[in-house]
Design a protein around this motif. Structure first.
Motif, PDB file in Angstrom:
ATOM      1  N   VAL A   1       0.814  -1.275   0.183  1.00 18.65           N
ATOM      2  CA  VAL A   1       0.004   0.132  -0.025  1.00 18.65           C
ATOM      3  C   VAL A   1       0.747   1.235  -0.117  1.00 18.65           C
ATOM      4  N   PHE A   2       0.953   1.927  -1.201  1.00 16.80           N
ATOM      5  CA  PHE A   2       1.775   3.094  -1.317  1.00 16.80           C
ATOM      6  C   PHE A   2       0.831   4.350  -0.896  1.00 16.80           C
ATOM      7  N   VAL A   3       1.508   5.125   0.173  1.00 17.57           N
ATOM      8  CA  VAL A   3       0.735   6.326   0.618  1.00 17.57           C
ATOM      9  C   VAL A   3       1.608   7.394   0.503  1.00 17.57           C
ATOM     10  N   PRO A   4       1.131   8.824   0.136  1.00 13.61           N
ATOM     11  CA  PRO A   4       1.956   9.947  -0.056  1.00 13.61           C
ATOM     12  C   PRO A   4       2.427  10.448   1.122  1.00 13.61           C
ATOM     13  N   PHE A   5       1.630  10.653   2.220  1.00 15.36           N
ATOM     14  CA  PHE A   5       2.396  11.383   3.276  1.00 15.36           C
ATOM     15  C   PHE A   5       1.787  10.858   4.797  1.00 15.36           C
ATOM     16  N   ALA A   6       2.825  10.550   5.759  1.00 15.50           N
ATOM     17  CA  ALA A   6       2.266  10.415   7.028  1.00 15.50           C
ATOM     18  C   ALA A   6       1.834  11.250   7.735  1.00 15.50           C
ATOM     19  N   PHE A   7       0.746  11.133   8.446  1.00 11.75           N
ATOM     20  CA  PHE A   7      -0.120  12.015   9.339  1.00 11.75           C
ATOM     21  C   PHE A   7      -1.097  12.731   8.408  1.00 11.75           C
ATOM     22  N   SER A   8      -0.868  12.787   7.038  1.00 12.14           N
ATOM     23  CA  SER A   8      -2.075  13.575   6.507  1.00 12.14           C
ATOM     24  C   SER A   8      -3.710  12.744   6.529  1.00 12.14           C
TER      25      SER A   8
ATOM     26  N   THR B   1      -6.296  11.842   4.442  1.00  4.31           N
ATOM     27  CA  THR B   1      -6.906  10.708   3.892  1.00  4.31           C
ATOM     28  C   THR B   1      -5.743   9.458   4.139  1.00  4.31           C
ATOM     29  N   CYS B   2      -4.537   9.488   4.233  1.00  6.22           N
ATOM     30  CA  CYS B   2      -3.762   8.568   4.424  1.00  6.22           C
ATOM     31  C   CYS B   2      -4.033   8.028   5.758  1.00  6.22           C
ATOM     32  N   THR B   3      -4.416   8.758   6.806  1.00  7.34           N
ATOM     33  CA  THR B   3      -4.491   8.161   8.015  1.00  7.34           C
ATOM     34  C   THR B   3      -5.659   7.551   8.255  1.00  7.34           C
ATOM     35  N   GLY B   4      -6.734   8.097   7.518  1.00  8.19           N
ATOM     36  CA  GLY B   4      -8.037   7.515   7.253  1.00  8.19           C
ATOM     37  C   GLY B   4      -8.043   5.971   6.925  1.00  8.19           C
ATOM     38  N   GLU B   5      -7.324   5.923   5.688  1.00  8.53           N
ATOM     39  CA  GLU B   5      -7.001   4.780   4.732  1.00  8.53           C
ATOM     40  C   GLU B   5      -6.335   3.635   5.779  1.00  8.53           C
ATOM     41  N   LEU B   6      -5.377   4.154   6.453  1.00  6.88           N
ATOM     42  CA  LEU B   6      -4.761   3.147   7.384  1.00  6.88           C
ATOM     43  C   LEU B   6      -5.479   2.874   8.669  1.00  6.88           C
ATOM     44  N   CYS B   7      -6.261   3.709   9.230  1.00  3.70           N
ATOM     45  CA  CYS B   7      -6.934   3.263  10.165  1.00  3.70           C
ATOM     46  C   CYS B   7      -7.958   2.224   9.829  1.00  3.70           C
ATOM     47  N   GLU B   8      -8.342   2.437   8.789  1.00  2.00           N
ATOM     48  CA  GLU B   8      -9.518   1.511   8.165  1.00  2.00           C
ATOM     49  C   GLU B   8      -8.776   0.080   8.047  1.00  2.00           C
ATOM     50  N   LEU B   9      -7.623   0.104   7.489  1.00  2.00           N
ATOM     51  CA  LEU B   9      -6.913  -1.310   7.404  1.00  2.00           C
ATOM     52  C   LEU B   9      -6.496  -1.658   8.688  1.00  2.00           C
ATOM     53  N   ARG B  10      -5.992  -0.899   9.608  1.00  2.00           N
ATOM     54  CA  ARG B  10      -5.896  -1.300  11.053  1.00  2.00           C
ATOM     55  C   ARG B  10      -6.873  -1.904  11.843  1.00  2.00           C
ATOM     56  N   ASP B  11      -8.253  -1.499  11.413  1.00  2.00           N
ATOM     57  CA  ASP B  11      -9.572  -1.926  11.934  1.00  2.00           C
ATOM     58  C   ASP B  11      -9.974  -3.117  11.399  1.00  2.00           C
ATOM     59  N   ASN B  12      -9.333  -3.465  10.293  1.00  2.00           N
ATOM     60  CA  ASN B  12      -9.994  -4.659   9.675  1.00  2.00           C
ATOM     61  C   ASN B  12      -8.824  -5.544   9.317  1.00  2.00           C
ATOM     62  N   LEU B  13      -7.719  -5.569   9.955  1.00  2.00           N
ATOM     63  CA  LEU B  13      -6.280  -6.313   9.788  1.00  2.00           C
ATOM     64  C   LEU B  13      -6.770  -7.952   9.719  1.00  2.00           C
ATOM     65  N   GLU B  14      -7.565  -8.246  10.361  1.00  2.00           N
ATOM     66  CA  GLU B  14      -8.019  -9.811  10.712  1.00  2.00           C
ATOM     67  C   GLU B  14      -8.365 -10.284   9.359  1.00  2.00           C
ATOM     68  N   ALA B  15      -9.032  -9.419   8.375  1.00  2.00           N
ATOM     69  CA  ALA B  15      -9.129  -9.920   7.081  1.00  2.00           C
ATOM     70  C   ALA B  15      -7.925 -10.301   6.295  1.00  2.00           C
TER      71      ALA B  15
ATOM     72  N   ARG C   1       7.539   6.018  12.191  1.00  2.00           N
ATOM     73  CA  ARG C   1       7.445   5.144  13.435  1.00  2.00           C
ATOM     74  C   ARG C   1       6.746   5.734  14.629  1.00  2.00           C
ATOM     75  N   ALA C   2       6.487   7.400  14.456  1.00  2.00           N
ATOM     76  CA  ALA C   2       5.900   8.195  15.189  1.00  2.00           C
ATOM     77  C   ALA C   2       4.520   7.849  14.842  1.00  2.00           C
ATOM     78  N   TRP C   3       4.276   7.961  13.636  1.00  2.00           N
ATOM     79  CA  TRP C   3       2.912   7.743  13.040  1.00  2.00           C
ATOM     80  C   TRP C   3       2.057   6.573  13.440  1.00  2.00           C
ATOM     81  N   ALA C   4       2.966   5.424  13.369  1.00  2.00           N
ATOM     82  CA  ALA C   4       2.526   4.137  13.702  1.00  2.00           C
ATOM     83  C   ALA C   4       2.298   4.011  15.180  1.00  2.00           C
ATOM     84  N   GLU C   5       3.036   4.778  16.007  1.00  2.00           N
ATOM     85  CA  GLU C   5       2.868   4.580  17.552  1.00  2.00           C
ATOM     86  C   GLU C   5       1.634   5.406  17.953  1.00  2.00           C
ATOM     87  N   LYS C   6       1.319   6.551  17.280  1.00  2.00           N
ATOM     88  CA  LYS C   6       0.310   7.451  17.400  1.00  2.00           C
ATOM     89  C   LYS C   6      -0.945   6.626  17.047  1.00  2.00           C
ATOM     90  N   GLU C   7      -0.964   6.116  15.895  1.00  2.00           N
ATOM     91  CA  GLU C   7      -2.340   5.383  15.434  1.00  2.00           C
ATOM     92  C   GLU C   7      -2.308   3.945  15.931  1.00  2.00           C
TER      93      GLU C   7
END
Length: 151
Positions: A35-42, A44-58, A78-84
């Motif tokens: 999954v290529f993303v433009p910018f940490a903490f932006s 749209t990117c945060t929204g996409e990755l939080c959705e993936l995080r919340d559905n990681l079991e799939a 790393r800061a982004w991953a720790e925060k989210e």
């Protein structure tokens, strides 16, 4: 130009958030979603990755390794991953800047970041699915679910 479905996926070696090198060829034997993303903490990117995080079991249920790639430095990732609370790999394509994104045809030369591209690589290293969305357009979770179902 993006690699085509049915072709070998371009290999890469990128550092994770702790500086450990991760290569696509080193994950062979396991399907991988990149999954290529433009910018940490932006937004749209945060929204996409939080959705993936919340559905990681799939992804886990399908036996698929999830790896997110950004041109941001590993420290920002790393800061982004720790925060989210992301429990999947975040890989830095910072230097040589955008080399993996270029190999997948999703590097924006004018702005120096990756476009929103996602790629499913099978256990043998062959590209099986891809989607590239324009700026600001998130990739729907349903697209990932369809790709996982195709395995």
């Amino acid at each position: 130009m993006s690699p085509q479905v049915g072709e070998p996926a371009p290999d890469f070696t990128l550092d994770d958030t702790h500086g450990t090198p991760v290569s696509l060829s080193g994950l062979r034997g396991t399907p991988v979603v990149l999954v290529f993303v433009p910018f940490a903490f932006s937004g749209t990117c945060t929204g996409e990755l939080c959705e993936l995080r919340d559905n990681l079991e799939a992804f886990q249920a399908a036996g698929v390794h999830l790896a997110v790639i950004s041109c941001d430095p590993k420290f920002a990732l790393r800061a982004w991953a720790e925060k989210e609370g992301y429990a999947f790999d975040l890989l830095s394509d910072f230097w040589p800047h955008g080399e993996a994104a270029r190999a997948y045809g999703v590097f924006d030369e004018a702005s120096g970041h990756a476009l929103r591209g996602s790629f499913l690589v099978d256990a043998e290293g062959v590209l099986r699915w891809s989607v590239v969305n324009p700026r600001g357009q998130a990739r729907p979770l349903s697209a990932y679910r369809e790709a996982l179902a195709s395995l």
